[in-house]
Design an enzyme around this catalytic site. Structure first.
Site, mmCIF file in Angstrom:
data_model
loop_
_atom_site.group_PDB
_atom_site.id
_atom_site.type_symbol
_atom_site.label_atom_id
_atom_site.label_comp_id
_atom_site.label_asym_id
_atom_site.label_seq_id
_atom_site.Cartn_x
_atom_site.Cartn_y
_atom_site.Cartn_z
ATOM 1 N N GLN A 104 -17.346 -12.257 25.223
ATOM 2 C CA GLN A 104 -18.352 -13.169 24.663
ATOM 3 C C GLN A 104 -17.642 -14.362 24.037
ATOM 4 O O GLN A 104 -18.276 -15.311 23.603
ATOM 5 C CB GLN A 104 -19.163 -12.455 23.579
ATOM 6 C CG GLN A 104 -19.940 -11.266 24.078
ATOM 7 C CD GLN A 104 -20.441 -10.409 22.919
ATOM 8 O OE1 GLN A 104 -21.481 -10.687 22.336
ATOM 9 N NE2 GLN A 104 -19.698 -9.380 22.577
ATOM 10 N N ASP A 107 -13.049 -18.850 23.313
ATOM 11 C CA ASP A 107 -11.786 -19.441 22.842
ATOM 12 C C ASP A 107 -10.684 -19.507 23.897
ATOM 13 O O ASP A 107 -9.678 -20.195 23.705
ATOM 14 C CB ASP A 107 -11.284 -18.713 21.583
ATOM 15 C CG ASP A 107 -11.101 -17.198 21.772
ATOM 16 O OD1 ASP A 107 -10.842 -16.761 22.911
ATOM 17 O OD2 ASP A 107 -11.211 -16.466 20.762
ATOM 18 N N HIS A 122 -20.244 -16.273 27.712
ATOM 19 C CA HIS A 122 -20.814 -17.351 26.900
ATOM 20 C C HIS A 122 -20.142 -18.698 27.123
ATOM 21 O O HIS A 122 -20.274 -19.597 26.289
ATOM 22 C CB HIS A 122 -20.775 -16.959 25.406
ATOM 23 C CG HIS A 122 -21.687 -15.814 25.067
ATOM 24 N ND1 HIS A 122 -21.622 -15.097 23.890
ATOM 25 C CD2 HIS A 122 -22.720 -15.262 25.772
ATOM 26 C CE1 HIS A 122 -22.561 -14.160 23.881
ATOM 27 N NE2 HIS A 122 -23.220 -14.228 25.024
ATOM 28 N N THR A 191 -17.070 -6.572 18.389
ATOM 29 C CA THR A 191 -18.375 -7.253 18.488
ATOM 30 C C THR A 191 -19.399 -6.510 17.636
ATOM 31 O O THR A 191 -19.385 -5.279 17.565
ATOM 32 C CB THR A 191 -18.874 -7.375 19.946
ATOM 33 O OG1 THR A 191 -20.189 -7.937 19.942
ATOM 34 C CG2 THR A 191 -18.891 -6.047 20.685
ATOM 35 N N SER A 192 -20.291 -7.291 17.002
ATOM 36 C CA SER A 192 -21.313 -6.682 16.149
ATOM 37 C C SER A 192 -22.435 -6.068 16.992
ATOM 38 O O SER A 192 -23.302 -5.384 16.462
ATOM 39 C CB SER A 192 -21.887 -7.742 15.201
ATOM 40 O OG SER A 192 -22.335 -8.855 15.945
ATOM 41 N N ASN A 216 -13.541 -1.339 16.175
ATOM 42 C CA ASN A 216 -14.125 -2.282 15.229
ATOM 43 C C ASN A 216 -13.642 -1.897 13.836
ATOM 44 O O ASN A 216 -13.406 -0.719 13.565
ATOM 45 C CB ASN A 216 -15.668 -2.223 15.300
ATOM 46 C CG ASN A 216 -16.316 -3.493 14.777
ATOM 47 O OD1 ASN A 216 -15.995 -3.953 13.689
ATOM 48 N ND2 ASN A 216 -17.228 -4.046 15.552
ATOM 49 N N ALA A 233 -8.399 -4.544 15.958
ATOM 50 C CA ALA A 233 -8.126 -4.597 17.400
ATOM 51 C C ALA A 233 -6.628 -4.742 17.670
ATOM 52 O O ALA A 233 -6.095 -4.116 18.590
ATOM 53 C CB ALA A 233 -8.889 -5.759 18.025
HETATM 54 P P1 OAD Z 1 -19.709 -11.270 15.345
HETATM 55 O O1 OAD Z 1 -19.181 -12.264 14.364
HETATM 56 O O2 OAD Z 1 -21.176 -11.022 15.348
HETATM 57 O O3 OAD Z 1 -19.012 -9.864 15.114
HETATM 58 C C1 OAD Z 1 -17.627 -9.711 14.985
HETATM 59 C C2 OAD Z 1 -17.308 -8.238 14.911
HETATM 60 O O4 OAD Z 1 -15.893 -8.098 14.843
HETATM 61 C C3 OAD Z 1 -17.883 -7.520 13.681
HETATM 62 O O5 OAD Z 1 -18.535 -6.336 14.099
HETATM 63 C C4 OAD Z 1 -16.642 -7.196 12.843
HETATM 64 O O6 OAD Z 1 -16.776 -5.974 12.129
HETATM 65 C C5 OAD Z 1 -15.572 -7.083 13.907
HETATM 66 N N1 OAD Z 1 -14.182 -7.356 13.468
HETATM 67 C C6 OAD Z 1 -13.742 -8.212 12.524
HETATM 68 N N2 OAD Z 1 -12.399 -8.226 12.458
HETATM 69 C C7 OAD Z 1 -11.961 -7.349 13.395
HETATM 70 C C8 OAD Z 1 -10.679 -6.921 13.843
HETATM 71 N N3 OAD Z 1 -9.547 -7.399 13.315
HETATM 72 N N4 OAD Z 1 -10.617 -5.999 14.827
HETATM 73 C C9 OAD Z 1 -11.757 -5.499 15.379
HETATM 74 N N5 OAD Z 1 -12.985 -5.861 15.005
HETATM 75 C C10 OAD Z 1 -13.100 -6.778 14.034
HETATM 76 O O7 OAD Z 1 -19.185 -11.740 16.777
HETATM 77 P P2 OAD Z 1 -19.739 -11.372 18.225
HETATM 78 O O8 OAD Z 1 -20.265 -9.981 18.275
HETATM 79 O O9 OAD Z 1 -18.680 -11.755 19.186
HETATM 80 O O10 OAD Z 1 -22.608 -16.404 20.795
HETATM 81 O O11 OAD Z 1 -20.943 -12.382 18.343
HETATM 82 C C11 OAD Z 1 -21.675 -12.423 19.529
HETATM 83 C C12 OAD Z 1 -22.129 -13.816 19.807
HETATM 84 O O12 OAD Z 1 -22.839 -14.349 18.691
HETATM 85 C C13 OAD Z 1 -21.011 -14.830 20.026
HETATM 86 O O13 OAD Z 1 -20.514 -14.815 21.342
HETATM 87 C C14 OAD Z 1 -21.686 -16.119 19.724
HETATM 88 C C15 OAD Z 1 -22.398 -15.719 18.464
HETATM 89 O O14 OAD Z 1 -23.425 -16.481 18.070
HETATM 90 C C16 OAD Z 1 -23.002 -17.627 21.051
HETATM 91 O O15 OAD Z 1 -22.548 -18.598 20.484
HETATM 92 C C17 OAD Z 1 -24.067 -17.688 22.100
#
Ligand code: OAD
Length: 241
Positions: A104, A107, A122, A191-192, A216, A233
């Site tokens: 998703q 970068d 995305h 991912t959340s 996560n 990760a």
């Molecule tokens: P989120 O910001 O929603 O979630 C990030 C996740 O990473 C959370 O569940 C954290 O707990 C976890 N996390 C943080 N640090 C970590 C680490 N060091 N190792 C492992 N996990 C870690 O990001 P996404 O789920 O990617 O879309 O968000 C999905 C989409 O929402 C993105 O692609 C973007 C956003 O709006 C668009 O822009 C369309």
């Protein structure tokens, strides 16, 4: 079978035996490279949430504001290098015959690390699309010289990313869904699991009979359905090799 070490060895064996694997990544995989997530601590830019800026309506209303946010993200990403988590996924791809990395993230860090079979659900922050003539171009200008940037045809440029309310790139979701439905093992990393349709790939893999492991730092919305390997990760992924 409760300790984290035991769960890691279960996941390691599953990967060692897998003929096909899918890895779904989100913003968490890039945190250890210095790229902020969208939700949780550090997720806000100024006072805005991603859902307020990553939409066609926000761009129509205030393209400069939306571009300022993307320009800020581009500056952070331009300084970022792939971390041990990205590198571990390159090695995993080398070991498993049928492998697909579905991200998703916009970068480009998976490609920088050397991953090959990548589906960018995305889009990419390093491309622009003209809202007038629709031309898509690579664009690495950091920071952007004119805000908001314009195409040669005079119309506004937008980042070539998928915004809330928009469809995913044709083909990308199909390829990701097909691979998820028939893989032996899936890893869901950083991912959340709140943004669909990306979040539906895990349930599709479970439904297809795959073993699904989630990596996560904290439980996500869908952890209940997966085996959670709680940790960073950049630490857990190398431990799976
Ligand atoms: P989120 O910001 O929603 O979630 C990030 C996740 O990473 C959370 O569940 C954290 O707990 C976890 N996390 C943080 N640090 C970590 C680490 N060091 N190792 C492992 N996990 C870690 O990001 P996404 O789920 O990617 O879309 O968000 C999905 C989409 O929402 C993105 O692609 C973007 C956003 O709006 C668009 O822009 C369309």
């Amino acid at each position: 079978m409760n300790s984290a070490v035991d769960t890691i060895s279960v996941a390691r064996s599953a990967l060692a035996e897998a003929r096909s694997a899918v890895v779904l990544t989100g913003a968490g995989v890039s945190v250890e490279s210095g790229v902020p997530t969208f939700r949780g601590a550090g997720g806000l830019w100024k006072t805005f949430r991603a859902e307020e800026l990553a939409t066609p309506f926000a761009f129509e209303r205030d393209p400069k504001l939306v571009w300022e946010w993307y320009d800020w993200r581009r500056q952070r990403i331009a300084q970022a290098k792939p971390n041990p988590g990205h590198h571990a996924l390159v090695e995993l791809e080398r070991r498993i015959s049928e492998f697909l990395l579905v991200t998703q993230n916009v970068d480009g860090l998976h490609a920088d690390a050397g991953s090959r079979e990548i589906v960018e659900l995305h889009g990419s922050i390093w491309r622009t699309q003209c809202v007038g003539c629709l031309e898509v171009r690579n664009n690495r200008e950091v920071p952007m010289k004119s805000m908001p940037p314009r195409c040669r045809c005079g119309a506004l440029l937008r980042p070539d990313v998928v915004w809330f309310g928009e469809g995913l790139p044709p083909g990308a979701l199909n390829r990701a869904t097909r691979a998820s439905q028939k893989c032996d093992v899936m890893l869901i990393v950083g991912t959340s699991s709140v943004v669909y349709p990306a979040a539906s790939l895990g349930p599709a893999a479970v439904h297809g009979g795959a073993q699904v492991f989630e990596i996560n730092t904290e439980p996500s919305d869908l952890s209940l359905y997966y085996t959670l390997l709680q940790g960073k990760a950049g630490e857990v992924l190398p431990a799976l090799l």
